[in-house]
Design a protein around this motif. Sequence first.
Motif, PDB file in Angstrom:
ATOM      1  N   SER A   3     -13.199 -31.633 101.581  1.00 57.33           N
ATOM      2  CA  SER A   3     -12.463 -30.614 100.835  1.00 57.33           C
ATOM      3  C   SER A   3     -11.607 -31.320  99.777  1.00 57.33           C
ATOM      4  CB  SER A   3     -11.583 -29.773 101.762  1.00 57.33           C
ATOM      5  OG  SER A   3     -10.623 -30.602 102.385  1.00 57.33           O
ATOM      6  N   ILE A   4     -11.683 -30.810  98.596  1.00 57.02           N
ATOM      7  CA  ILE A   4     -10.915 -31.371  97.495  1.00 57.02           C
ATOM      8  C   ILE A   4      -9.901 -30.334  97.065  1.00 57.02           C
ATOM      9  CG2 ILE A   4     -11.002 -32.271  95.157  1.00 57.02           C
ATOM     10  CD1 ILE A   4     -13.896 -33.081  95.715  1.00 57.02           C
ATOM     11  N   SER A   5      -8.643 -30.716  97.147  1.00 57.48           N
ATOM     12  CA  SER A   5      -7.597 -29.792  96.707  1.00 57.48           C
ATOM     13  C   SER A   5      -7.069 -30.288  95.358  1.00 57.48           C
ATOM     14  CB  SER A   5      -6.471 -29.721  97.720  1.00 57.48           C
ATOM     15  OG  SER A   5      -5.906 -31.002  97.891  1.00 57.48           O
ATOM     16  N   MET A   6      -7.068 -29.402  94.415  1.00 55.66           N
ATOM     17  CA  MET A   6      -6.595 -29.753  93.084  1.00 55.66           C
ATOM     18  C   MET A   6      -5.234 -29.115  92.865  1.00 55.66           C
ATOM     19  SD  MET A   6      -9.922 -29.458  90.758  1.00 55.66           S
ATOM     20  CE  MET A   6     -10.530 -31.031  90.309  1.00 55.66           C
TER      21      MET A   6
END
Length: 59
Positions: free
Chosen positions: A55-58
């Motif tokens: 999961s990539i949180s920006m």
Amino acid sequence: MALHIFWPASACLTLFVVGVIMIILKYGPRLFQSRHTPLPTQQEWEEKSYSREISISMG
């Protein structure tokens, strides 16, 4: 010297020897029972590995 006469035979012999070496390296432990504990197969390595969702949180 008549080396040009013998190169096809030496090339065939070389390919045969290399092929035998490759077969021994790949199937040697199974053919000769030389290994007491076999290395894990690719499927066993995949079962041991785990997969995680990335999961990539920006921000």
